[in-house]
Design a protein around this motif. Sequence first.
Motif, PDB file in Angstrom:
ATOM      1  N   THR A  37      -1.157  11.863  -3.612  1.00 29.33           N
ATOM      2  CA  THR A  37      -0.436  12.961  -2.943  1.00 29.33           C
ATOM      3  C   THR A  37       0.330  13.826  -3.941  1.00 29.33           C
ATOM      4  N   ALA A  38       1.083  13.188  -4.848  1.00 33.81           N
ATOM      5  CA  ALA A  38       1.898  13.963  -5.789  1.00 33.81           C
ATOM      6  C   ALA A  38       1.018  14.875  -6.640  1.00 33.81           C
ATOM      7  N   GLY A  39      -0.069  14.310  -7.173  1.00 37.13           N
ATOM      8  CA  GLY A  39      -0.957  15.087  -8.039  1.00 37.13           C
ATOM      9  C   GLY A  39      -1.650  16.214  -7.294  1.00 37.13           C
ATOM     10  N   ASN A  59      -9.829   7.110 -10.317  1.00 33.17           N
ATOM     11  CA  ASN A  59     -10.462   6.310  -9.271  1.00 33.17           C
ATOM     12  C   ASN A  59     -10.840   7.210  -8.098  1.00 33.17           C
ATOM     13  N   LEU A  60     -10.031   7.195  -7.013  1.00 34.48           N
ATOM     14  CA  LEU A  60     -10.379   7.990  -5.834  1.00 34.48           C
ATOM     15  C   LEU A  60      -9.344   9.091  -5.618  1.00 34.48           C
ATOM     16  N   MET A  61      -9.819  10.333  -5.477  1.00 39.37           N
ATOM     17  CA  MET A  61      -8.907  11.423  -5.114  1.00 39.37           C
ATOM     18  C   MET A  61      -8.245  11.032  -3.782  1.00 39.37           C
ATOM     19  N   GLY A  62      -7.005  11.445  -3.624  1.00 36.52           N
ATOM     20  CA  GLY A  62      -6.279  11.057  -2.398  1.00 36.52           C
ATOM     21  C   GLY A  62      -5.383   9.857  -2.631  1.00 36.52           C
ATOM     22  N   GLY A  63      -5.688   9.076  -3.694  1.00 35.71           N
ATOM     23  CA  GLY A  63      -4.813   7.969  -4.079  1.00 35.71           C
ATOM     24  C   GLY A  63      -4.605   6.948  -2.971  1.00 35.71           C
ATOM     25  N   GLY A  69      -3.551   3.167   1.997  1.00 34.28           N
ATOM     26  CA  GLY A  69      -2.143   3.156   2.408  1.00 34.28           C
ATOM     27  C   GLY A  69      -1.921   3.696   3.802  1.00 34.28           C
ATOM     28  N   CYS A  70      -1.206   4.833   3.866  1.00 32.79           N
ATOM     29  CA  CYS A  70      -0.763   5.385   5.151  1.00 32.79           C
ATOM     30  C   CYS A  70      -1.921   5.570   6.134  1.00 32.79           C
ATOM     31  N   VAL A  71      -2.987   6.204   5.676  1.00 34.24           N
ATOM     32  CA  VAL A  71      -4.063   6.598   6.607  1.00 34.24           C
ATOM     33  C   VAL A  71      -4.733   5.377   7.233  1.00 34.24           C
ATOM     34  N   ASN A 138     -10.549   8.277 -16.752  1.00 33.41           N
ATOM     35  CA  ASN A 138      -9.238   7.700 -17.070  1.00 33.41           C
ATOM     36  C   ASN A 138      -8.499   8.626 -18.050  1.00 33.41           C
ATOM     37  N   GLY A 139      -7.328   9.092 -17.668  1.00 40.76           N
ATOM     38  CA  GLY A 139      -6.568   9.999 -18.534  1.00 40.76           C
ATOM     39  C   GLY A 139      -5.557   9.243 -19.382  1.00 40.76           C
ATOM     40  N   THR A 140      -5.462   9.622 -20.658  1.00 43.12           N
ATOM     41  CA  THR A 140      -4.421   9.034 -21.533  1.00 43.12           C
ATOM     42  C   THR A 140      -3.864  10.144 -22.413  1.00 43.12           C
ATOM     43  N   ALA A 162       1.529  11.589 -12.419  1.00 45.65           N
ATOM     44  CA  ALA A 162       1.553  11.271 -10.979  1.00 45.65           C
ATOM     45  C   ALA A 162       0.589  10.118 -10.736  1.00 45.65           C
ATOM     46  N   THR A 163       0.765   9.052 -11.515  1.00 45.84           N
ATOM     47  CA  THR A 163      -0.209   7.953 -11.501  1.00 45.84           C
ATOM     48  C   THR A 163       0.106   6.869 -10.466  1.00 45.84           C
ATOM     49  N   GLY A 164       1.184   7.058  -9.703  1.00 48.76           N
ATOM     50  CA  GLY A 164       1.414   6.197  -8.545  1.00 48.76           C
ATOM     51  C   GLY A 164       1.824   4.776  -8.867  1.00 48.76           C
ATOM     52  N   SER A 165       1.524   3.881  -7.931  1.00 49.96           N
ATOM     53  CA  SER A 165       1.920   2.474  -8.073  1.00 49.96           C
ATOM     54  C   SER A 165       0.827   1.586  -7.488  1.00 49.96           C
ATOM     55  N   THR A 182      -4.632  -7.554  -0.929  1.00 47.40           N
ATOM     56  CA  THR A 182      -3.537  -6.597  -1.083  1.00 47.40           C
ATOM     57  C   THR A 182      -3.932  -5.360  -0.270  1.00 47.40           C
ATOM     58  N   ASN A 183      -3.111  -4.326  -0.351  1.00 48.98           N
ATOM     59  CA  ASN A 183      -3.446  -3.096   0.380  1.00 48.98           C
ATOM     60  C   ASN A 183      -4.747  -2.480  -0.132  1.00 48.98           C
ATOM     61  N   GLU A 184      -5.165  -2.847  -1.350  1.00 46.92           N
ATOM     62  CA  GLU A 184      -6.401  -2.258  -1.876  1.00 46.92           C
ATOM     63  C   GLU A 184      -7.652  -2.952  -1.358  1.00 46.92           C
ATOM     64  N   GLY A 290       6.082  -5.666  -2.703  1.00 47.62           N
ATOM     65  CA  GLY A 290       6.669  -4.602  -3.526  1.00 47.62           C
ATOM     66  C   GLY A 290       5.605  -3.922  -4.361  1.00 47.62           C
ATOM     67  N   ARG A 291       6.033  -2.909  -5.100  1.00 42.28           N
ATOM     68  CA  ARG A 291       5.098  -2.061  -5.833  1.00 42.28           C
ATOM     69  C   ARG A 291       5.449  -2.039  -7.320  1.00 42.28           C
ATOM     70  N   ALA A 292       4.412  -1.975  -8.141  1.00 38.91           N
ATOM     71  CA  ALA A 292       4.610  -1.862  -9.592  1.00 38.91           C
ATOM     72  C   ALA A 292       4.121  -0.475 -10.019  1.00 38.91           C
ATOM     73  N   PRO A 293       4.928   0.273 -10.785  1.00 31.18           N
ATOM     74  CA  PRO A 293       4.506   1.626 -11.189  1.00 31.18           C
ATOM     75  C   PRO A 293       3.337   1.575 -12.179  1.00 31.18           C
ATOM     76  N   ASN A 294       2.417   2.533 -12.051  1.00 27.77           N
ATOM     77  CA  ASN A 294       1.250   2.573 -12.952  1.00 27.77           C
ATOM     78  C   ASN A 294       1.616   3.293 -14.246  1.00 27.77           C
ATOM     79  N   VAL A 295       2.153   2.539 -15.191  1.00 24.90           N
ATOM     80  CA  VAL A 295       2.549   3.135 -16.477  1.00 24.90           C
ATOM     81  C   VAL A 295       1.702   2.594 -17.628  1.00 24.90           C
ATOM     82  N   PHE A 338       7.268   6.929  -0.950  1.00 27.99           N
ATOM     83  CA  PHE A 338       6.680   7.431   0.292  1.00 27.99           C
ATOM     84  C   PHE A 338       5.809   8.645  -0.022  1.00 27.99           C
ATOM     85  N   THR A 339       4.828   8.884   0.848  1.00 23.61           N
ATOM     86  CA  THR A 339       3.969  10.045   0.666  1.00 23.61           C
ATOM     87  C   THR A 339       4.771  11.342   0.717  1.00 23.61           C
ATOM     88  N   HIS A 340       5.730  11.412   1.659  1.00 22.08           N
ATOM     89  CA  HIS A 340       6.486  12.672   1.741  1.00 22.08           C
ATOM     90  C   HIS A 340       7.391  12.869   0.533  1.00 22.08           C
TER      91      HIS A 340
HETATM   92  C1  LIG Z   1      -0.317  -0.048   3.015  1.00 18.13           C
HETATM   93  C2  LIG Z   1       0.561   1.136   2.696  1.00 18.13           C
HETATM   94  C3  LIG Z   1       0.990   1.934   3.730  1.00 18.13           C
HETATM   95  C4  LIG Z   1       1.789   3.041   3.464  1.00 18.13           C
HETATM   96  N1  LIG Z   1       2.212   3.800   4.502  1.00 18.13           N
HETATM   97  C5  LIG Z   1       3.003   4.863   4.255  1.00 18.13           C
HETATM   98  C6  LIG Z   1       3.451   5.681   5.326  1.00 18.13           C
HETATM   99  O1  LIG Z   1       3.146   5.425   6.485  1.00 18.13           O
HETATM  100  N2  LIG Z   1       4.208   6.758   5.037  1.00 18.13           N
HETATM  101  C7  LIG Z   1       4.578   7.065   3.749  1.00 18.13           C
HETATM  102  O2  LIG Z   1       5.276   8.047   3.524  1.00 18.13           O
HETATM  103  N3  LIG Z   1       4.162   6.302   2.708  1.00 18.13           N
HETATM  104  C8  LIG Z   1       3.388   5.215   2.927  1.00 18.13           C
HETATM  105  N4  LIG Z   1       2.947   4.465   1.881  1.00 18.13           N
HETATM  106  C9  LIG Z   1       3.328   4.863   0.507  1.00 18.13           C
HETATM  107  C10 LIG Z   1       2.406   5.984  -0.008  1.00 18.13           C
HETATM  108  O3  LIG Z   1       1.073   5.584   0.111  1.00 18.13           O
HETATM  109  C11 LIG Z   1       2.743   6.297  -1.467  1.00 18.13           C
HETATM  110  O4  LIG Z   1       4.119   6.549  -1.582  1.00 18.13           O
HETATM  111  C12 LIG Z   1       1.989   7.530  -1.946  1.00 18.13           C
HETATM  112  O5  LIG Z   1       0.599   7.339  -1.831  1.00 18.13           O
HETATM  113  C13 LIG Z   1       2.345   7.830  -3.416  1.00 18.13           C
HETATM  114  O6  LIG Z   1       1.608   8.911  -3.881  1.00 18.13           O
HETATM  115  P1  LIG Z   1       1.438   9.146  -5.443  1.00 18.13           P
HETATM  116  O7  LIG Z   1       0.697  10.422  -5.588  1.00 18.13           O
HETATM  117  O8  LIG Z   1       2.736   9.006  -6.121  1.00 18.13           O
HETATM  118  O9  LIG Z   1       0.580   7.918  -5.981  1.00 18.13           O
HETATM  119  P2  LIG Z   1      -0.865   7.384  -5.587  1.00 18.13           P
HETATM  120  O10 LIG Z   1      -1.250   7.731  -4.208  1.00 18.13           O
HETATM  121  O11 LIG Z   1      -0.863   5.941  -5.969  1.00 18.13           O
HETATM  122  O12 LIG Z   1      -1.846   8.187  -6.555  1.00 18.13           O
HETATM  123  C14 LIG Z   1      -1.874   7.972  -7.932  1.00 18.13           C
HETATM  124  C15 LIG Z   1      -3.267   8.300  -8.446  1.00 18.13           C
HETATM  125  O13 LIG Z   1      -3.253   8.279  -9.868  1.00 18.13           O
HETATM  126  C16 LIG Z   1      -4.472   7.730 -10.320  1.00 18.13           C
HETATM  127  N5  LIG Z   1      -4.300   7.265 -11.692  1.00 18.13           N
HETATM  128  C17 LIG Z   1      -3.544   6.232 -12.133  1.00 18.13           C
HETATM  129  N6  LIG Z   1      -3.644   6.137 -13.465  1.00 18.13           N
HETATM  130  C18 LIG Z   1      -4.461   7.129 -13.878  1.00 18.13           C
HETATM  131  C19 LIG Z   1      -4.961   7.535 -15.139  1.00 18.13           C
HETATM  132  N7  LIG Z   1      -4.633   6.905 -16.269  1.00 18.13           N
HETATM  133  N8  LIG Z   1      -5.797   8.593 -15.193  1.00 18.13           N
HETATM  134  C20 LIG Z   1      -6.151   9.245 -14.070  1.00 18.13           C
HETATM  135  N9  LIG Z   1      -5.711   8.889 -12.848  1.00 18.13           N
HETATM  136  C21 LIG Z   1      -4.877   7.852 -12.754  1.00 18.13           C
HETATM  137  C22 LIG Z   1      -4.732   6.615  -9.310  1.00 18.13           C
HETATM  138  O14 LIG Z   1      -6.088   6.236  -9.332  1.00 18.13           O
HETATM  139  C23 LIG Z   1      -4.305   7.271  -8.015  1.00 18.13           C
HETATM  140  O15 LIG Z   1      -5.374   7.922  -7.384  1.00 18.13           O
HETATM  141  C24 LIG Z   1       2.142   3.358   2.123  1.00 18.13           C
HETATM  142  C25 LIG Z   1       1.684   2.552   1.069  1.00 18.13           C
HETATM  143  C26 LIG Z   1       0.916   1.448   1.348  1.00 18.13           C
HETATM  144  C27 LIG Z   1       0.445   0.601   0.199  1.00 18.13           C
END
Ligand SMILES: Cc1cc2nc3c(=O)[nH]c(=O)nc-3n(C[C@H](O)[C@H](O)[C@H](O)COP(=O)(O)OP(=O)(O)OC[C@H]3O[C@@H](n4cnc5c(N)ncnc54)[C@H](O)[C@@H]3O)c2cc1C
Length: 499
Positions: A37-39, A59-63, A69-71, A138-140, A162-165, A182-184, A290-295, A338-340
Amino acid sequence: MNETAYDAKLLANVRPADWTNPQPAPSYNLVVLGAGTAGLVAAAGAAALGARVALVEKNLMGGDCLNFGCVPSKALLRAAHFYTDLHHAPRFTGRAPVHSEPDFAGAMERMRRLRAHISRHDSAKRFQALGVDVFLGNGTFADRRTIEVAGASLRFQKAVIATGSRAAHPPIEGLAAAGFLTNETVFNLTERPRRLLVVGGGPLGCEMAQAFARLGSEVVIAGRERYFLPDEERDAAEILADALRRDGIEVRLNTEVTRVTLRDGEKHVCLVNDNQETTVAVDEILVGVGRAPNVEGLNLEAAGVEYDHEHGVRVNDYLQTSNRRIYAAGDVALERKFTHMADATARIVIQNALFWGRKKLSALTIPWCTYTDPEIAHVGLHVAECRERGFPLKTFTVPMSDVDRAVLDGEERGFVKIHVRDGTDTILGATIVARHAGEMINEISVAMVAGIGLKTVSRVIHSYPTQAEAIRKAGDAYNRTRLTPFLKSLSRRWLAWSR
Ligand SMILES: Cc1cc2nc3c(=O)[nH]c(=O)nc-3n(C[C@H](O)[C@H](O)[C@H](O)COP(=O)(O)OP(=O)(O)OC[C@H]3O[C@@H](n4cnc5c(N)ncnc54)[C@H](O)[C@@H]3O)c2cc1C
């Protein structure tokens, strides 16, 4: 269309097999690392404003939100609630319950169909059409101004991480050898696990425990804390615990999962509560602790970006990292994952990185919701936080059983609780427990962002009958406190005189 075709449709959008990365431009205004979402929000917003943008996804657009996760979780919860409503038919009709065995595989298939449908918004081709250079790989970081992906070097003026957790893996003896979800991986199931242990009493654990129980699994949920959702107000957490028990879930709070042993295809899990050890046998274990940041693997050292493995990328209030050209947004840098929040912080980055903006993370009013039945939603400060900050507060609580629409809908469990700064009508925070709390909390967020007090909220005409009337009633309760004994006696005397 069968399931495989739904997943193929999803992948065609978010990871097209025939994708060819474009020729990189000599320099980009913004390179976005990660297409969750952030990206996606950062890339689309910057491109719409005329920036030259590259988006990198490994990996997958949409993260997480779209794919793991949410969807998928909300699609599954909706189907689960449907079966519970059927089961509760006598409450609505006075007749016998409708006997319908939950169709787990059907609910999963519906989830995959809807996820594939929604994925068009996040598709690589859509972003290409928006003018974004989409690189799959994979970006570095190569240095302080360059990201490398699949043999290409992307030189940037500004970048956003914006590599998420990802799901944190707890160090439980025997867990990895026994195997766990896990959620994955949980949304790949096609068969209902007969017995499921959910580890973790946070939002993910509670939502999935309820979804699986309502879809027919025998569920045990184990949480280390004394209450579910430790961030929420105690009475909200208690209503949730009660709701999960009503769904037939075995609730084990204040409980540590210490060991897993695989025996005859069953997972025997040792649970310890107050030094008492018990064992449960299950078919699957879902971990949501809990969640671990992707660093890792980003070569952040080469970019001069400071981070740690617990909190992720370090940012200041403007979301700038220790390299002033590089920003971070979403789960990789935030406490509130959170997504928002990923969306909101990406918007801040666009303004601050590209246009000398000075938007601050600390200025955001942040709501959130756990989508169990009833939902638990919150915005602003909790009571404890108000006390810590020395804000004297007054709380107005309206039980949902006092709201006609909630009674008519058979959804009277819960409350609306609004905190104001004592002596004023300034809203400091609110917690709503109700079947549609996630929708209702937005009204309070609007009031807080716009600086509208509880007095004005009570003047807003709310359609009757709606559950949001509970919010107006909290405003009425506030207004009654303004009627001091002096004003009351003045009013009484005036009315007596005018008869
Ligand atoms: C089961 C579950 C349910 C959830 N439900 C809700 C909800 O109802 N409402 C809500 O607000 N939030 C919810 N969340 C939280 C929400 O999904 C996250 O907060 C949100 O997806 C974070 O977005 P992001 O863009 O930060 O990271 P992500 O969505 O994790 O995206 C990061 C992206 O970066 C990519 N990436 C990582 N490393 C690299 C690299 N080196 N090079 C290129 N790409 C890379 C990853 O593949 C990924 O696609 C839920 C989470 C889970 C696990």
